[in-house]
Motif scaffolding. Structure first.
Motif, PDB file in Angstrom:
ATOM      1  N   ILE A  47       0.841  -1.210   0.000  1.00 62.11           N
ATOM      2  CA  ILE A  47       0.000   0.000   0.000  1.00 62.11           C
ATOM      3  C   ILE A  47       0.867   1.248   0.000  1.00 62.11           C
ATOM      4  CG2 ILE A  47      -1.683   1.310   1.338  1.00 62.11           C
ATOM      5  CD1 ILE A  47      -2.789  -1.371   2.333  1.00 62.11           C
ATOM      6  N   PHE A  48       1.921   1.216   0.822  1.00 60.86           N
ATOM      7  CA  PHE A  48       2.795   2.376   0.985  1.00 60.86           C
ATOM      8  C   PHE A  48       3.518   2.703  -0.319  1.00 60.86           C
ATOM      9  CE2 PHE A  48       6.784   4.395   2.327  1.00 60.86           C
ATOM     10  CZ  PHE A  48       6.315   5.399   3.165  1.00 60.86           C
ATOM     11  N   ASP A  49       4.015   1.686  -0.965  1.00 61.25           N
ATOM     12  CA  ASP A  49       4.802   1.934  -2.171  1.00 61.25           C
ATOM     13  C   ASP A  49       3.931   2.232  -3.397  1.00 61.25           C
ATOM     14  OD1 ASP A  49       7.084   1.477  -0.706  1.00 61.25           O
ATOM     15  OD2 ASP A  49       7.236  -0.654  -1.245  1.00 61.25           O
ATOM     16  N   ASN A  50       2.721   1.689  -3.450  1.00 51.76           N
ATOM     17  CA  ASN A  50       1.877   1.829  -4.642  1.00 51.76           C
ATOM     18  C   ASN A  50       0.813   2.905  -4.502  1.00 51.76           C
ATOM     19  OD1 ASN A  50       3.196  -0.349  -5.968  1.00 51.76           O
ATOM     20  ND2 ASN A  50       1.979  -1.798  -4.763  1.00 51.76           N
ATOM     21  N   ALA A  51       0.807   3.621  -3.395  1.00 54.14           N
ATOM     22  CA  ALA A  51      -0.198   4.680  -3.206  1.00 54.14           C
ATOM     23  C   ALA A  51       0.052   5.812  -4.204  1.00 54.14           C
ATOM     24  CB  ALA A  51      -0.150   5.188  -1.772  1.00 54.14           C
ATOM     25  N   GLU A  52      -1.044   6.438  -4.732  1.00 61.61           N
ATOM     26  CA  GLU A  52      -0.945   7.566  -5.656  1.00 61.61           C
ATOM     27  C   GLU A  52      -0.670   8.864  -4.914  1.00 61.61           C
ATOM     28  OE1 GLU A  52      -0.854   7.346  -8.824  1.00 61.61           O
ATOM     29  OE2 GLU A  52      -1.235   5.192  -8.864  1.00 61.61           O
ATOM     30  N   THR A  53      -0.925   8.861  -3.634  1.00 60.67           N
ATOM     31  CA  THR A  53      -0.715  10.058  -2.818  1.00 60.67           C
ATOM     32  C   THR A  53       0.585   9.896  -2.048  1.00 60.67           C
ATOM     33  OG1 THR A  53      -3.091  10.315  -2.573  1.00 60.67           O
ATOM     34  CG2 THR A  53      -1.700  11.516  -1.018  1.00 60.67           C
ATOM     35  N   GLY A  54       1.268  11.003  -1.912  1.00 54.87           N
ATOM     36  CA  GLY A  54       2.525  10.948  -1.177  1.00 54.87           C
ATOM     37  C   GLY A  54       2.299  10.651   0.305  1.00 54.87           C
ATOM     38  N   ILE A  55       3.045   9.726   0.777  1.00 56.38           N
ATOM     39  CA  ILE A  55       2.962   9.343   2.193  1.00 56.38           C
ATOM     40  C   ILE A  55       4.359   9.403   2.783  1.00 56.38           C
ATOM     41  CG2 ILE A  55       2.350   7.524   3.833  1.00 56.38           C
ATOM     42  CD1 ILE A  55       0.443   6.407   1.719  1.00 56.38           C
ATOM     43  N   PHE A  56       4.457  10.018   3.941  1.00 49.75           N
ATOM     44  CA  PHE A  56       5.776  10.107   4.582  1.00 49.75           C
ATOM     45  C   PHE A  56       5.604   9.964   6.100  1.00 49.75           C
ATOM     46  CE2 PHE A  56       3.961  14.313   4.289  1.00 49.75           C
ATOM     47  CZ  PHE A  56       4.185  14.882   5.531  1.00 49.75           C
TER      48      PHE A  56
ATOM     49  N   ILE B  13       7.536  11.206   9.750  1.00 49.24           N
ATOM     50  CA  ILE B  13       8.526  12.087  10.354  1.00 49.24           C
ATOM     51  C   ILE B  13       8.678  11.744  11.825  1.00 49.24           C
ATOM     52  CG2 ILE B  13       8.027  13.949   8.724  1.00 49.24           C
ATOM     53  CD1 ILE B  13       6.392  15.294  10.951  1.00 49.24           C
ATOM     54  N   ASP B  14       9.807  12.166  12.390  1.00 51.04           N
ATOM     55  CA  ASP B  14      10.002  11.988  13.826  1.00 51.04           C
ATOM     56  C   ASP B  14       9.595  13.252  14.533  1.00 51.04           C
ATOM     57  OD1 ASP B  14      12.006  13.784  13.312  1.00 51.04           O
ATOM     58  OD2 ASP B  14      13.651  12.348  13.548  1.00 51.04           O
ATOM     59  N   ARG B  15       9.867  13.341  15.844  1.00 51.39           N
ATOM     60  CA  ARG B  15       9.418  14.475  16.643  1.00 51.39           C
ATOM     61  C   ARG B  15      10.102  15.783  16.244  1.00 51.39           C
ATOM     62  NH1 ARG B  15       8.925  12.191  22.871  1.00 51.39           N
ATOM     63  NH2 ARG B  15       7.280  10.642  22.425  1.00 51.39           N
ATOM     64  N   SER B  16      11.271  15.678  15.651  1.00 49.24           N
ATOM     65  CA  SER B  16      11.990  16.899  15.258  1.00 49.24           C
ATOM     66  C   SER B  16      11.563  17.410  13.881  1.00 49.24           C
ATOM     67  CB  SER B  16      13.497  16.631  15.260  1.00 49.24           C
ATOM     68  OG  SER B  16      13.828  15.662  14.260  1.00 49.24           O
ATOM     69  N   GLY B  17      10.658  16.683  13.243  1.00 49.85           N
ATOM     70  CA  GLY B  17      10.194  17.083  11.931  1.00 49.85           C
ATOM     71  C   GLY B  17      11.010  16.547  10.795  1.00 49.85           C
ATOM     72  N   THR B  18      11.916  15.656  11.084  1.00 47.74           N
ATOM     73  CA  THR B  18      12.749  15.069  10.036  1.00 47.74           C
ATOM     74  C   THR B  18      12.015  13.901   9.395  1.00 47.74           C
ATOM     75  OG1 THR B  18      14.747  15.667  11.246  1.00 47.74           O
ATOM     76  CG2 THR B  18      14.956  13.979   9.547  1.00 47.74           C
ATOM     77  N   VAL B  19      11.999  13.898   8.058  1.00 47.06           N
ATOM     78  CA  VAL B  19      11.355  12.823   7.328  1.00 47.06           C
ATOM     79  C   VAL B  19      12.250  11.589   7.394  1.00 47.06           C
ATOM     80  CG1 VAL B  19      10.468  12.077   5.092  1.00 47.06           C
ATOM     81  CG2 VAL B  19      10.219  14.456   5.782  1.00 47.06           C
ATOM     82  N   ILE B  20      11.690  10.518   7.914  1.00 41.63           N
ATOM     83  CA  ILE B  20      12.489   9.294   8.049  1.00 41.63           C
ATOM     84  C   ILE B  20      12.061   8.233   7.052  1.00 41.63           C
ATOM     85  CG2 ILE B  20      12.982   9.710  10.491  1.00 41.63           C
ATOM     86  CD1 ILE B  20      10.762   7.781  11.181  1.00 41.63           C
ATOM     87  N   SER B  21      10.894   8.413   6.425  1.00 38.73           N
ATOM     88  CA  SER B  21      10.454   7.453   5.418  1.00 38.73           C
ATOM     89  C   SER B  21       9.418   8.122   4.518  1.00 38.73           C
ATOM     90  CB  SER B  21       9.844   6.214   6.080  1.00 38.73           C
ATOM     91  OG  SER B  21       9.422   5.291   5.102  1.00 38.73           O
ATOM     92  N   ALA B  22       9.450   7.752   3.245  1.00 36.46           N
ATOM     93  CA  ALA B  22       8.499   8.327   2.284  1.00 36.46           C
ATOM     94  C   ALA B  22       8.337   7.367   1.121  1.00 36.46           C
ATOM     95  CB  ALA B  22       8.978   9.685   1.783  1.00 36.46           C
ATOM     96  N   ASN B  23       7.137   7.416   0.485  1.00 35.77           N
ATOM     97  CA  ASN B  23       6.876   6.513  -0.623  1.00 35.77           C
ATOM     98  C   ASN B  23       7.254   7.167  -1.953  1.00 35.77           C
ATOM     99  OD1 ASN B  23       4.873   8.383  -0.811  1.00 35.77           O
ATOM    100  ND2 ASN B  23       3.203   6.933  -1.133  1.00 35.77           N
ATOM    101  N   PRO B  24       7.239   6.422  -3.046  1.00 40.05           N
ATOM    102  CA  PRO B  24       7.607   6.994  -4.369  1.00 40.05           C
ATOM    103  C   PRO B  24       6.720   8.163  -4.783  1.00 40.05           C
ATOM    104  CG  PRO B  24       7.697   4.605  -4.438  1.00 40.05           C
ATOM    105  CD  PRO B  24       7.095   4.954  -3.137  1.00 40.05           C
TER     106      PRO B  24
END
Length: 291
Positions: free
Chosen positions: A245-254, A256-267
């Motif tokens: 679901i995460f990799d094939n979603a048409e909408t961007g999904i990410f 973040i941790d508490r500091s606002g740093t993106v730690i994971s995101a989909n294509p």
């Protein structure tokens, strides 16, 4: 069966030996005391019977105050190997006395002595003298030693057979079943359905209950292991679904941790931000820095 250091069989044998030693010392002490007393009592009975054979002659010697006859009686009694000393007293006066050579006291310091009153041949209620017999301490001691040795041998054999029986029973009914269960337990595979067999004759004993407890514990462990494996497989399935679901979603999904740093995101997230797929935003891209 091997004697394992600190094992149940070795401890059982040591305990049996200690019990035999303690019981043996107690039994031997009692046997010595009881045998000594019985020997002394038998000697008293024999002395009493011996005096009974010369009672009439003693009465006559004391009645007529015949020292010669009294001396003959004393010497005759002294002919018995158990008699050490004879004293015949008439009206407070020593009518005759005879004794062997040697000490009069026994090993315990108290000689075995018998005193008996001499009655008048014509007036049975009247006492006209008395006779004293002292046993030969060496003869009595030798008899006591012989009886004690015989009793000690009997007690020793009895204790040996008792100890052997107790050790054999403990080996057969306790140590051997437990050792068999232990050997079986070391090679048992609970997952394949193997369980401990209850030793014959122990269905209603503590050993049988121990085997049942081990089997019940094995059942619970197998169930817990199966549940853990099922949960692990379910987590793997859920993770695959999530990544699909995460990799094939048409909408961007990410994420973040508490500091606002993106730690994971989909294509889709990369496409929307015109980020190359190789520029993974993990660890360096902050949400506030995004356009």
């Amino acid at each position: 069966m091997k004697l394992i250091p600190h094992g149940l069989l070795l401890r059982s044998l040591i305990a049996s030996i200690l019990v035999v030693l303690v019981a043996g010392m107690g039994s031997l002490a009692y046997t010595v005391h009881a045998t000594s007393e019985q020997t002394r009592q038998r000697a008293v009975v024999r002395f009493d019977q011996l005096l009974h054979t010369v009672e009439r002659t003693l009465q006559a010697a004391c009645f007529v105050k015949d020292e010669g006859l009294a001396s003959e009686i004393a010497l005759g009694l002294l002919g018995n190997s158990e008699v050490f000393e004879v004293r015949i007293i008439e009206s407070g006066r020593e009518l005759a006395a005879s004794r062997r050579q040697g000490p009069a006291a026994g090993s315990d310091g108290s000689p075995l002595a018998l005193q008996r009153a001499i009655h008048s041949p014509f007036e049975p209620a009247r006492i006209i003298g008395e006779i004293h017999l002292v046993a030969d301490p060496q003869v009595i001691a030798a008899e006591i030693s012989a009886q004690v040795r015989l009793a000690a041998v009997q007690v020793g054999w009895q204790l040996f057979f008792v100890a052997a029986s107790v050790a054999g029973a403990m080996l057969l009914f306790v140590a051997r079943p437990i050792a068999s269960m232990s050997n079986r337990l070391h090679g048992m595979d609970p997952v394949s359905g193997e369980r401990l067999a209850i030793p014959p004759g122990h269905a209603n004993t503590e050993i049988g209950r121990l085997a049942n407890d081990v089997n019940q514990l094995a059942d619970r462990l197998v169930v817990a292991l199966q549940e853990e494996r099922s949960l692990h497989r379910q987590r793997e399935v859920d993770e695959r679904k999530y990544h699909a679901i995460f990799d094939n979603a048409e909408t961007g999904i990410f994420i973040i941790d508490r500091s606002g740093t993106v730690i994971s995101a989909n294509p889709a997230f990369h496409r929307e931000l015109n980020l190359p797929p190789s520029d993974a935003p993990a660890g360096g891209l902050r949400l506030l820095d995004l356009p």
